[in-house]
Every structure is written in structure tokens, then in C-alpha cells.
Design an enzyme around this catalytic site. Structure first.
Site, PDB file in Angstrom:
ATOM      1  N   GLY A 139      -1.401   7.554   4.650  1.00 23.41           N
ATOM      2  CA  GLY A 139      -2.176   7.619   5.885  1.00 23.41           C
ATOM      3  C   GLY A 139      -1.310   7.756   7.114  1.00 23.41           C
ATOM      4  O   GLY A 139      -1.632   8.486   8.037  1.00 23.41           O
ATOM      5  N   PHE A 140      -0.196   6.986   7.163  1.00 18.06           N
ATOM      6  CA  PHE A 140       0.780   7.065   8.255  1.00 18.06           C
ATOM      7  C   PHE A 140       0.164   6.846   9.628  1.00 18.06           C
ATOM      8  O   PHE A 140       0.596   7.412  10.619  1.00 18.06           O
ATOM      9  CB  PHE A 140       1.531   8.398   8.203  1.00 18.06           C
ATOM     10  CG  PHE A 140       2.046   8.735   6.833  1.00 18.06           C
ATOM     11  CD1 PHE A 140       2.976   7.923   6.217  1.00 18.06           C
ATOM     12  CD2 PHE A 140       1.583   9.834   6.140  1.00 18.06           C
ATOM     13  CE1 PHE A 140       3.438   8.197   4.945  1.00 18.06           C
ATOM     14  CE2 PHE A 140       2.027  10.121   4.863  1.00 18.06           C
ATOM     15  CZ  PHE A 140       2.965   9.300   4.266  1.00 18.06           C
ATOM     16  N   ILE A 177      12.604  -9.890   2.016  1.00 12.51           N
ATOM     17  CA  ILE A 177      12.083  -8.733   1.297  1.00 12.51           C
ATOM     18  C   ILE A 177      11.306  -9.236   0.083  1.00 12.51           C
ATOM     19  O   ILE A 177      11.874  -9.821  -0.841  1.00 12.51           O
ATOM     20  CB  ILE A 177      13.220  -7.787   0.870  1.00 12.51           C
ATOM     21  CG1 ILE A 177      13.989  -7.309   2.112  1.00 12.51           C
ATOM     22  CG2 ILE A 177      12.654  -6.614   0.091  1.00 12.51           C
ATOM     23  CD1 ILE A 177      13.165  -6.560   3.126  1.00 12.51           C
ATOM     24  N   GLY A 235       7.340  -6.634   8.574  1.00 12.19           N
ATOM     25  CA  GLY A 235       6.974  -5.271   8.215  1.00 12.19           C
ATOM     26  C   GLY A 235       8.188  -4.376   8.111  1.00 12.19           C
ATOM     27  O   GLY A 235       9.178  -4.565   8.829  1.00 12.19           O
ATOM     28  N   GLY A 279       7.612  -0.692   6.890  1.00  9.46           N
ATOM     29  CA  GLY A 279       7.227   0.707   6.719  1.00  9.46           C
ATOM     30  C   GLY A 279       7.606   1.594   7.891  1.00  9.46           C
ATOM     31  O   GLY A 279       8.023   2.745   7.711  1.00  9.46           O
ATOM     32  N   GLU A 280       7.478   1.077   9.100  1.00  2.94           N
ATOM     33  CA  GLU A 280       7.747   1.885  10.295  1.00  2.94           C
ATOM     34  C   GLU A 280       9.234   1.920  10.645  1.00  2.94           C
ATOM     35  O   GLU A 280       9.734   2.903  11.179  1.00  2.94           O
ATOM     36  CB  GLU A 280       6.969   1.301  11.490  1.00  2.94           C
ATOM     37  CG  GLU A 280       5.587   0.781  11.158  1.00  2.94           C
ATOM     38  CD  GLU A 280       4.487   1.755  11.478  1.00  2.94           C
ATOM     39  OE1 GLU A 280       4.793   2.923  11.707  1.00  2.94           O
ATOM     40  OE2 GLU A 280       3.320   1.333  11.501  1.00  2.94           O
TER      41      GLU A 280
END
Length: 720
Positions: free
Chosen positions: A235-236, A587, A660, A662-663
């Protein structure tokens, strides 16, 4: 008592891996639905104007066509709903951008719907349009707030005086183009009405939050909306809220009284799904001769649609990255006749850090200083913007670890002198940053009589491995092997949960899961560990917990390194190696985390060398609206990627210690490649992407500059 091996921190294989490779995993478009209809949008062929007539007759005459919807007969949405204006599909004759939905055909087959849409005749009253972003646009405005809530203009100290007094100054302009989200799974929806209850099978990053929006748009109770998103193929950011195709499916289903489905084609994805806004960024850095920054000024010009006042947080990272007593950041937005831009992986921070980290590299060159040393010299003790202590900040550790692993000590700083045959070779570095967000969430933990446990939360797994990570968190909190646990996610009815975006998913959901599981164990103690008849469950909510956290500045950091080769004759650019070193809390799963970082770094490479949405100023559309014209990185473009995650303990954010990731992995990647290109060639490209045409021009300029140098009768070693 049997000791259970800890799950969190272990490289666990994805729990849904078998379902995915065998096809058992069901994506939005694949849910079995009886009597389903298909909807196909009719899109505007003008960039601005008004629909004067929709002639449905040719479409209605075709076999299988059930109805043609337009602004005159589509079901009405709740005009009072607090929702983005571009979600009010088929509610008005006004056309705000090329490709906007102006009608739709519903039919008994996909083929009939598509044929019917092509047969609909639409007449327009055309108006002049403007789709080109310009730094001198008279309509530019500074928004009151950008997407992270900060002001459009933020100042500290006296930025103008500090700039005038700075002994060493860099003043550069950088541009980034339109970038399109390109998830493997396009936007897809099945909408089903049961009287006034709506069920939506949606490719969706946030089922619960999407249900809130849909309930508002359709004027029904939140409990009457179910959003199902069991599996999502990427989706990003684009699936963070329902987009116009989802609303269209629900409208069409209500109009024809049967389930309706839609899946966008790749070409429609380029026209109907929001993109990353282009930017024109001016960065001014002033420093003493010792390299210490005295002033940072960063201005970003970007675009929004005429419908929605969207302003991305492009300059927000700049205010807290480096110690500088004086700073000014400004966002200016031009209202254009375009589709609304929106979130795209690390929104704002990705283009903003490209400009900042490129300028820092240019300042290092002006100072004759190593670019890593310059960054370390300007490391702040506290957040320069807020003055708050950092919950953790290990940027320096990332830079030093990366330098050691990349062999930075052997790097000759002189640009344009290293050759491998006809290839010019260079290395570059840039910092990564992303805020550490955590939102309130709720979870349910249940003990079953058969000795198994069930955990339910309204989270979504975009393919990132969230289902696996949450399983690990729950198993550890319960003290059981994962084989005794069943995790349920991907439905709005599973409870309040934020979307999978902003790198906030695992931290937010994991906290709620951990809290629910530990609360369940305490409840079981009341029963001496025995599960009562009918099972036992508890609900946990982290809203109050979030309000009690220490007031700290929370972020994640990293360092990106790149080795680039440039053909001195053709200008071809190749990235031989990239290394990312990241510090992002605990992590949960090194296996899936590495996958996240690799994917994000690849997207950064794609941004640096390939991706650009080419705007057609005449028609107001994108000239390249498929993968034949819009290029993204493939395996051949990424020969070697290395990821290192530093151990970082930060228990102030949430009990799990997770942040987080991912970004974070995309931020800084493009700048590192751009800086490596300069080191290889001696030429700087400040406009992304560094396509072969721009590479050739940069080489030509560098060659001309070399010839103009005194005593340079022959081409220097940095010239092809």
C-alpha cells in the site's frame, strides 16, 4: 515447569507464508460473493470544468449492463461528513482533475462493465487549467499546518542575521518529481449491503479507521460497517484511508441492490490514486569554518489539488536533525487542477531529507571536511526544535558502524578521480530519520478451554510481517509457544486500532497485545491458572497509557551508504552496493525487519535513478501512466544490499520496546546515491531522478569546467 523459548527477537518465519505460497490467503477481490456485479468508472477527459450531460443510452443498450451512474442519479453521500472532498464520488458535476470519476457503469460481468463505460457519452464545459508546479506561482500559500500538525512556517533564532554572518554558506535548490505508489495489488473492493449494514472487503491499511470514515460518508452507525482486509498486497500509504474506488463500489452496490466489486487497472492506479507531490526545495546552510552549523533554512514548494488543502511535512526532519541555533523552515503550497497528492512511504521526510542531506554533502565539500565528520560535529544533545531530551538517538553510532563496514577510511575525498576502465566510481553517505509514532489501540486476549489462546486486534498486515510480529509479542507475553496461539487481524470489528502507516503499526498494536495478554494471565491467576467453562477473555486499551508517557522527543535514525559507477561515455549509472545501518528500538523479528529495510532501500534507489511522473500540461494528465513509461527498480538494478540493525534499548516508547521501521529505510537512500554520483563524477545533479540524460549533461558540464581550469590542456582523470 517447562521453559518457553523467547519469540521476540528471533528470526521467525512468517506464520502466513504457507497460505500465501499455496494461494489460500484471500485478498480483497478474491472473497467468494454470490450475485456480484462489476463497476467500471468513466473518467473525465478534461482537467477542469463541468459535466453538462451524460448520455447513458449506448451503454444501457449493451447486454449485461445494469445501470449507469452519474451525479444526477447516484446515491447521496452525507454532505456533512468530515471527509476529503475527493471522496464525494459522483455528487457534483464539477471536474477538478483529469481522470476524475464522472460516471460509472455497473454490469453483470467485468467485460460488460468495461464495454459499457467506453460507450457512455459525456459532454463538458471546459475551463482553463493549470497543472504545472512553479516556484514563482502567485497563488502559493503557507498553510497553517502540514500533515504532522506542525506549522507551515517555523522559526528559531534569527535565521536572516545568522545567514548574513556565516563564514561558509551553501545555497542550493533541489527538485523531486511526482512519484506514484505502485503496490503489487492494485486498489480493489467488494461492497455488500444488507439493508443498512455495509460490509467492505477492501485492500486497506486500516480497517477500523476506514470503517469510521465510511460510516460518516454513508451516514450510518460505526457498528453497521465492517471492513475486511485479511491480506493486502502492499500500500505504501495509498491505502491508509478508503479512496474513491472504494466509495464508488459502495455507491454502486447500494444503487443496484447487489454486491459489487472493483479492481483498478494499472493505468487507473496512475489516474485515481494519490501520489507523492513534486517539490522545489531551497536549502541554505551557514556554518563556521570549524563546520558547526549556525543556521539552517529550508523552503519547500509543493502542490495540492483545488479540492483538498493537503500539505506534506517536507521540512519537518530539518528542524531536529542537526544542532543549529538559528533555523527557518517553510512550506508553500500551490493549488493546481490535479488529483490530491497524499501519503507515500515516509511522506514528506523522503523528499525533504534528499534535499537536506544533499546540501550537507555540499557543505562538507565547501569546508573540505569529511561528510561523516560534519554530521557528527553537528550532533545535538537535545532536540533542537523542541528542546526535549531524545528517548534515544543513535545516529552517530549508525554513521560510525556504517563507515567501518563500508571501508570509508580508504575513501579519497577528491571527486571524479577513480576509474574502473571507462567507469567513474564514487561513494556517498546520507542520514536517515523518521519520527517514532505510537497511537492508541485496543486488543482482546482470550484463553480457551482446550489450552490454546486467541488474540484479536484490528491491525492490518500489508505484507510487512505484522501478523508474525504480533504473534511473537503475544506468545512472549503469555509465556507460551506460538503453536498454542491464534491471532486474528484484518477486520474493523476486532476493535480500535490505527492504520498500518507512519511506521506506527507494530509499536501501537504490539503495546495493546502485550497489555491484553498480561492482563489475561492475571485474570487466570484468580482461577488458579485453570480456564473457566466457556473460556476467559480480557480487553486492553492503551489510550490512558499513552497519556502517561514521559514527554520526550521520539525518533528512529540510520545511515545510508552507496557505491555508484557512472559510464564516462554514455552516462549510464549503476549502483553497485548499498548499506543501511539503522537504530530503531527492539527488533521484534530480524527476518521480516531485514525484508522491510531491503524493500525500502530499493524504493530509495528507484527514486534516485528512475521514478518520475511526467505531467502533460496540455491535457492535464500524466503522460506515462503504466510500467512501460513509469520505471521502477527491478532485481537487476540492485546487485548488493546490506542491512545492519544496531541493538537499541528504548523502553520509554512502549513496553515491547519496538519502534517503526518501514519508512526509515527509504529516507536518505536517494541522497546517498546522489552524493555518490557527485563523488564519482565531480558533477552534482540536484533534480531527481538522475536519469541518463541528466547524467550526460552533468558529465558535459564537469568536462567543460575541467577544460576551463588553468593548465588543464588535457581532460582530467574525472572526465570520460
Amino acid at each position: 515447569m517447562t521453559t518457553v523459548e523467547q519469540s521476540v527477537g528471533a528470526p521467525m518465519t512468517r506464520v502466513d507464508g504457507l497460505d500465501k505460497v499455496t494461494g489460500a490467503a484471500r485478498y480483497a477481490y478474491e472473497f467468494p460473493t454470490q450475485g456480484v456485479g462489476y463497476v467500471w468508472p468513466v473518467q473525465a477527459t478534461v482537467a477542469r470544468g463541468r459535466v453538462t450531460e451524460v448520455d447513458p443510452a449506448p451503454a444501457l443498450a449493451l447486454p449485461g449492463v445494469l445501470t449507469v451512474l452519474d451525479h444526477t442519479n447516484a446515491p447521496r453521500l452525507n454532505a456533512e461528513a468530515e471527509a476529503s472532498a475527493d471522496l464525494f464520488v459522483l455528487q457534483s458535476p464539477q471536474v477538478a482533475y483529469h481522470g476524475q470519476m464522472v460516471a460509472a457503469v455497473v454490469a453483470t460481468s467485468l467485460e460488460a462493465a468495461r464495454e459499457g463505460a467506453a460507450a457512455v457519452r459525456v459532454s463538458y464545459e471546459r475551463e482553463p487549467h493549470d497543472v504545472v508546479l512553479r516556484a514563482d506561482d502567485e497563488r502559493l500559500e503557507i498553510p497553517e499546518a502540514v500533515t504532522d500538525g506542525s506549522a507551515g512556517l517555523v522559526e528559531r533564532g534569527d535565521a536572516d542575521a545568522a545567514w548574513a554572518a556565516a563564514p561558509v554558506r551553501v545555497d542550493r535548490t533541489y527538485t523531486t518529481p511526482v512519484e506514484h505508489v505502485s503496490p503489487m495489488e492494485p486498489h480493489a473492493t467488494i461492497a455488500v449491503w444488507d439493508e443498512d449494514r455495509l460490509t467492505v472487503f477492501n485492500s486497506d491499511q486500516g480497517p477500523y479507521m476506514s470503517a469510521q470514515l465510511l460510516s460518516a460518508l454513508f451516514g450510518i452507525e460505526l457498528g453497521a460497517v465492517e471492513v475486511v482486509a485479511e491480506y493486502i498486497g502492499g500500500g505504501f500509504g495509498s491505502k491508509g484511508i478508503p479512496r474513491s474506488p472504494t466509495v464508488l463500489a459502495a455507491l454502486a452496490a447500494r444503487a443496484v441492490g447487489r454486491p459489487v466489486k472493483i479492481a483498478l487497472t494499472r493505468q487507473q492506479m496512475f489516474q485515481l490514486i494519490p501520489y507523492r507531490s513534486p517539490t522545489i526545495q531551497r536549502v541554505r546552510l551557514g556554518a563556521g569554518r570549524d563546520g558547526r552549523l549556525t543556521v539552517i533554512q529550508h523552503e519547500s514548494v509543493q502542490q495540492r489539488s483545488a479540492l483538498v488543502p493537503f500539505a506534506d511535512q517536507t521540512v519537518s526532519s530539518t528542524r531536529m536533525m542537526y544542532a543549529a541555533p538559528n533555523a527557518r523552515t517553510t512550506v508553500k503550497v500551490a493549488p493546481l487542477d490535479v488529483m490530491t497528492p497524499a501519503w507515500f512511504r515516509a511522506p514528506g521526510h523522503t523528499p525533504g531529507m534528499f534535499a537536506l542531506e544533499s546540501a550537507v554533502d555540499e557543505l562538507a565539500e565547501a569546508l573540505g571536511m569529511d561528510p561523516i565528520e560534519l554530521r557528527i560535529r553537528n550532533e545535538p544533545e537535545h532536540d533542537p526544535e523542541s528542546g526535549k531530551p531524545f528517548s534515544s538517538r543513535n545516529l552517530v553510532a549508525c554513521l560510525r558502524e556504517g563507515a567501518a563496514r563500508f571501508g570509508w577510511e580508504h575513501r579519497d575525498p577528491t571527486p571524479g578521480i577513480r576509474r574502473e576502465g571507462r567507469w567513474l566510481v564514487g561513494t556517498g553517505v546520507a542520514a536517515s530519520h523518521h519520527p517514532d509514532y505510537t497511537f492508541p489501540s485496543s486488543a482482546v486476549a482470550r484463553a480457551e478451554e482446550d489450552g490454546t489462546f486467541r488474540v484479536r486486534i484490528g491491525a492490518a498486515d500489508l505484507g510487512t510481517g505484522a501478523r508474525t510480529a504480533l504473534t511473537q509479542v503475544a506468545a512472549d507475553a503469555l509465556g507460551i509457544p506460538v503453536s498454542r496461539l491464534r491471532l486474528e487481524i484484518g477486520r474493523a470489528s476486532l476493535g480500535m486500532a490505527p492504520f498500518a502507516g507512519g511506521s506506527l503499526g507494530t509499536a501501537s498494536w504490539g503495546w495493546a497485545v502485550d497489555k491484553a495478554c498480561r492482563a489475561l494471565l492475571k485474570e487466570l491467576d484468580v482461577y488458579a491458572g485453570a480456564v473457566p467453562d466457556g473460556g476467559l477473555e480480557v480487553v486492553a486499551d492503551t489510550t490512558e497509557d499513552l497519556g502517561q508517557r514521559a514527554d520526550l522527543s521520539r525518533h528512529t535514525f540510520g545511515a545510508q551508504f552507496a557505491r555508484v559507477r557512472v559510464d564516462g561515455d554514455t552516462g549510464e549509472v549503476r549502483v553497485d552496493r548499498m548499506l543501511g545501518v539503522f537504530a530503531a528500538g527492539r527488533i521484534v523479528n530480524p527476518h521480516t525487519a531485514r525484508s522491510q529495510f531491503l524493500g525500502a532501500m530499493t524504493m530509495g534507489l528507484s527514486m534516485a535513478l528512475l521514478e518520475i511522473g511526467e505531467v502533460d500540461p496540455v491535457f492535464g494528465d500524466f503522460a506515462n501512466h503504466d510500467f512501460a513509461g513509469y520505471h521502477i527498480a527491478a532485481h537487476a538494478d540492485v546487485p548488493r544490499l546490506d542491512v545492519v540493525c544496531l541493538e537499541e534499548t528504548d523502553n520509554t516508547s512502549n513496553p515491547v520496546g519496538a519502534k517503526g521501521i518501514g519508512e526509515l529505510g527509504i529516507v536518505g537512500a536517494a541522497a546517498a546515491i546522489g552524493n555518490a554520483f557527485h563523488h564519482a563524477t565531480g558533477a552534482r545533479v540536484r533534480d531527481l531522478p538522475i536519469r541518463i540524460e541528466r547524467s550526460r549533461e552533468a558529465l558535459r558540464v564537469a568536462r567543460s569546467a575541467e577544460k576551463r581550469r588553468p593548465g588543464a590542456d588535457e581532460p582530467g582523470p574525472g572526465v570520460g
